[in-house]
Design a protein around this motif. Sequence first.
Motif: not given
Length: 99
Positions: A68, A70-71, A78, A80, A99
């Motif tokens: 991933p 982004y969170r 999350t 990808t 991230i």
Amino acid sequence: MSTYQSLLQQKAELDAQIAEAQKREKSAAVTQARELVAQYGLTADDVFGKYTSAGIRTAAGKRATVAPKYRDPATGATWTGRGKPPKWIADQDRASFAI
């Protein structure tokens, strides 16, 4: 110096020779491949690997996972960065979610 017509004739003759040579060599390659498959009991998966539903080849037949990028700080979800973005990141600056 050759004329245009004679060059076209030479090209046609060469194309025919190329097609014949390709046919001969392809036949020999197929015969050799079939012998190897029979000798070692190979399957299509052994030769070509397995593919995911998206057409991605994987060595063990398992879907390739992507880390991933982004969170969501609120929920911990999350993403990808592939495919349609989830609602929590859509229409926002993605840099703040990296991230």
